[in-house]
Design a protein around this motif. Structure first.
Motif, PDB file in Angstrom:
ATOM      1  N   THR A 193       7.177 -28.488   6.765  1.00 54.55           N
ATOM      2  CA  THR A 193       6.081 -28.660   6.627  1.00 54.55           C
ATOM      3  C   THR A 193       5.788 -27.828   7.593  1.00 54.55           C
ATOM      4  O   THR A 193       4.624 -27.459   7.421  1.00 54.55           O
ATOM      5  CB  THR A 193       6.849 -30.312   7.236  1.00 54.55           C
ATOM      6  OG1 THR A 193       7.339 -31.363   7.100  1.00 54.55           O
ATOM      7  CG2 THR A 193       5.107 -30.571   6.786  1.00 54.55           C
ATOM      8  N   GLY A 194       6.130 -27.314   8.503  1.00 52.84           N
ATOM      9  CA  GLY A 194       5.600 -26.079   9.451  1.00 52.84           C
ATOM     10  C   GLY A 194       5.472 -25.304   8.448  1.00 52.84           C
ATOM     11  O   GLY A 194       3.988 -23.948   8.792  1.00 52.84           O
ATOM     12  N   SER A 195       6.539 -25.121   7.926  1.00 52.42           N
ATOM     13  CA  SER A 195       6.154 -23.860   6.953  1.00 52.42           C
ATOM     14  C   SER A 195       4.963 -23.855   6.127  1.00 52.42           C
ATOM     15  O   SER A 195       4.321 -22.669   5.902  1.00 52.42           O
ATOM     16  CB  SER A 195       7.478 -23.356   5.983  1.00 52.42           C
ATOM     17  OG  SER A 195       8.392 -22.373   7.526  1.00 52.42           O
TER      18      SER A 195
ATOM     19  N   THR B 173       3.003 -24.725  13.922  1.00 55.87           N
ATOM     20  CA  THR B 173       4.019 -24.343  14.959  1.00 55.87           C
ATOM     21  C   THR B 173       4.810 -25.630  16.078  1.00 55.87           C
ATOM     22  O   THR B 173       5.594 -25.419  16.816  1.00 55.87           O
ATOM     23  CB  THR B 173       3.848 -23.551  16.470  1.00 55.87           C
ATOM     24  OG1 THR B 173       2.092 -24.236  17.210  1.00 55.87           O
ATOM     25  CG2 THR B 173       3.051 -22.244  15.946  1.00 55.87           C
ATOM     26  N   VAL B 174       3.746 -26.676  16.163  1.00 58.34           N
ATOM     27  CA  VAL B 174       4.710 -28.150  17.576  1.00 58.34           C
ATOM     28  C   VAL B 174       5.403 -28.179  16.436  1.00 58.34           C
ATOM     29  O   VAL B 174       6.089 -29.124  16.158  1.00 58.34           O
ATOM     30  CB  VAL B 174       3.293 -28.970  17.313  1.00 58.34           C
ATOM     31  CG1 VAL B 174       3.943 -30.237  17.560  1.00 58.34           C
ATOM     32  CG2 VAL B 174       1.782 -28.411  18.063  1.00 58.34           C
ATOM     33  N   LEU B 175       5.568 -28.324  14.930  1.00 58.44           N
ATOM     34  CA  LEU B 175       6.686 -28.504  13.708  1.00 58.44           C
ATOM     35  C   LEU B 175       7.864 -27.794  13.817  1.00 58.44           C
ATOM     36  O   LEU B 175       8.820 -28.268  14.312  1.00 58.44           O
ATOM     37  CB  LEU B 175       5.791 -28.443  12.124  1.00 58.44           C
ATOM     38  CG  LEU B 175       5.388 -30.198  11.764  1.00 58.44           C
ATOM     39  CD1 LEU B 175       4.190 -29.666  10.833  1.00 58.44           C
ATOM     40  CD2 LEU B 175       5.786 -31.116  12.133  1.00 58.44           C
TER      41      LEU B 175
ATOM     42  N   TRP C  70       7.937 -22.665  21.788  1.00 60.00           N
ATOM     43  CA  TRP C  70       7.226 -22.619  22.569  1.00 60.00           C
ATOM     44  C   TRP C  70       5.878 -21.319  23.110  1.00 60.00           C
ATOM     45  O   TRP C  70       5.321 -21.968  23.213  1.00 60.00           O
ATOM     46  CB  TRP C  70       7.914 -22.805  24.389  1.00 60.00           C
ATOM     47  CG  TRP C  70       8.400 -24.892  24.719  1.00 60.00           C
ATOM     48  CD1 TRP C  70       9.582 -24.826  23.521  1.00 60.00           C
ATOM     49  CD2 TRP C  70       7.997 -25.848  24.065  1.00 60.00           C
ATOM     50  NE1 TRP C  70      10.031 -25.814  24.110  1.00 60.00           N
ATOM     51  CE2 TRP C  70       8.499 -26.748  23.768  1.00 60.00           C
ATOM     52  CE3 TRP C  70       6.732 -26.230  24.441  1.00 60.00           C
ATOM     53  CZ2 TRP C  70       8.200 -28.427  23.443  1.00 60.00           C
ATOM     54  CZ3 TRP C  70       6.502 -27.834  24.300  1.00 60.00           C
ATOM     55  CH2 TRP C  70       7.320 -28.680  24.237  1.00 60.00           C
ATOM     56  N   PHE C  71       7.425 -19.803  23.260  1.00 60.40           N
ATOM     57  CA  PHE C  71       6.006 -19.401  23.290  1.00 60.40           C
ATOM     58  C   PHE C  71       4.904 -18.850  21.836  1.00 60.40           C
ATOM     59  O   PHE C  71       3.979 -19.117  22.562  1.00 60.40           O
ATOM     60  CB  PHE C  71       6.339 -18.595  23.474  1.00 60.40           C
ATOM     61  CG  PHE C  71       7.267 -17.386  25.206  1.00 60.40           C
ATOM     62  CD1 PHE C  71       6.209 -17.514  25.769  1.00 60.40           C
ATOM     63  CD2 PHE C  71       8.434 -17.809  25.152  1.00 60.40           C
ATOM     64  CE1 PHE C  71       7.200 -17.330  27.235  1.00 60.40           C
ATOM     65  CE2 PHE C  71       9.162 -18.233  25.980  1.00 60.40           C
ATOM     66  CZ  PHE C  71       8.502 -17.490  27.198  1.00 60.40           C
ATOM     67  N   PHE C  72       5.354 -19.506  21.053  1.00 59.94           N
ATOM     68  CA  PHE C  72       4.917 -18.928  19.892  1.00 59.94           C
ATOM     69  C   PHE C  72       3.939 -20.264  19.793  1.00 59.94           C
ATOM     70  O   PHE C  72       2.068 -20.573  19.086  1.00 59.94           O
ATOM     71  CB  PHE C  72       5.467 -19.737  18.777  1.00 59.94           C
ATOM     72  CG  PHE C  72       5.726 -19.352  16.970  1.00 59.94           C
ATOM     73  CD1 PHE C  72       4.726 -18.364  16.713  1.00 59.94           C
ATOM     74  CD2 PHE C  72       6.269 -19.652  16.155  1.00 59.94           C
ATOM     75  CE1 PHE C  72       3.723 -18.426  15.567  1.00 59.94           C
ATOM     76  CE2 PHE C  72       5.568 -19.541  14.943  1.00 59.94           C
ATOM     77  CZ  PHE C  72       4.345 -18.795  14.537  1.00 59.94           C
ATOM     78  N   THR C  73       4.005 -21.831  20.045  1.00 63.09           N
ATOM     79  CA  THR C  73       3.084 -22.518  20.584  1.00 63.09           C
ATOM     80  C   THR C  73       1.845 -22.373  21.603  1.00 63.09           C
ATOM     81  O   THR C  73       0.717 -22.810  20.818  1.00 63.09           O
ATOM     82  CB  THR C  73       3.861 -24.011  20.516  1.00 63.09           C
ATOM     83  OG1 THR C  73       4.452 -24.427  18.957  1.00 63.09           O
ATOM     84  CG2 THR C  73       2.371 -25.762  20.756  1.00 63.09           C
ATOM     85  N   THR C  74       2.448 -21.486  22.218  1.00 60.14           N
ATOM     86  CA  THR C  74       0.799 -21.477  23.575  1.00 60.14           C
ATOM     87  C   THR C  74       0.142 -20.212  22.632  1.00 60.14           C
ATOM     88  O   THR C  74      -0.588 -20.946  23.141  1.00 60.14           O
ATOM     89  CB  THR C  74       2.175 -20.842  24.858  1.00 60.14           C
ATOM     90  OG1 THR C  74       2.800 -22.108  25.025  1.00 60.14           O
ATOM     91  CG2 THR C  74       0.776 -20.141  25.930  1.00 60.14           C
TER      92      THR C  74
END
Length: 176
Positions: A88-90, A59-61, A28-32
């Motif tokens: 997929t995120g990677s 990041t959402v993935l 969540w910190f990463f996505t923010t």
């Protein structure tokens, strides 16, 4: 939080549930941070904005993947809900890292070792590759065993450290 959760010996000491929870909270910190980067990106700078947009999607993935890791208990669920968004995120991170390097080299040149932006871009790209290695190694086989758990954790650990170092390198310098 990704680095702590995947540090050698942490999951054995604290338990897999704690490590998964740390990754979930960290996502969540990463996505923010990715959202902030996207909103601050110059849309006219095509590579810069595209890199931020693709990274945000990645990041959402990761949010989906880490959340599913906390709640998934079946091998089929792990493959579908944990590994697929992770892989997929990677892939998105690899694409965003390449786009970010294209944005940086458009401004600084192909090999500009003195540029803080260029060095941070390279460190970030190394982190993207490490996350990609982690995703491949984290594949859950039909028998429920992770392809290479040690390499999956190492890739996440190295990738997280690289992303952190690249972010610190980009912090504004104090003006004295």
């Amino acid at each position: 939080m990704f680095a702590v959760a995947t540090a050698p010996g942490f999951a054995a000491w604290a338990g897999a549930g704690t490590a998964n929870l740390l990754c979930f909270v960290g996502s969540w910190f990463f996505t923010t941070a990715a959202w902030m980067q996207l909103t601050l990106s110059d849309r006219a700078a095509r590579f810069e904005w595209s890199a931020a947009a693709v990274q945000f999607a990645g990041t959402v993935l990761f949010n989906l993947s880490t959340g599913a890791a906390v709640w998934a208990h079946a091998v089929a669920a792990e493959r579908r809900y944990v590994w697929v968004p992770d892989a997929t995120g990677s892939l998105f991170f690899l694409i965003s890292g390449a786009l970010a390097m294209m944005a940086v080299t458009a401004v600084t040149g192909v090999l500009e070792l003195r540029s803080r932006d260029w060095r941070a871009g390279v460190v970030n790209l190394i982190g993207c590759v490490a996350f990609g290695v982690s995703a491949v190694a984290a594949f859950v086989r039909k028998d429920g065993v992770t392809a290479d758990e040690w390499l999956a954790n190492l890739g996440t650990f190295v990738g997280a450290l690289c992303f952190f170092v690249a972010a610190v390198m980009e912090l504004p310098r104090s003006q004295r």
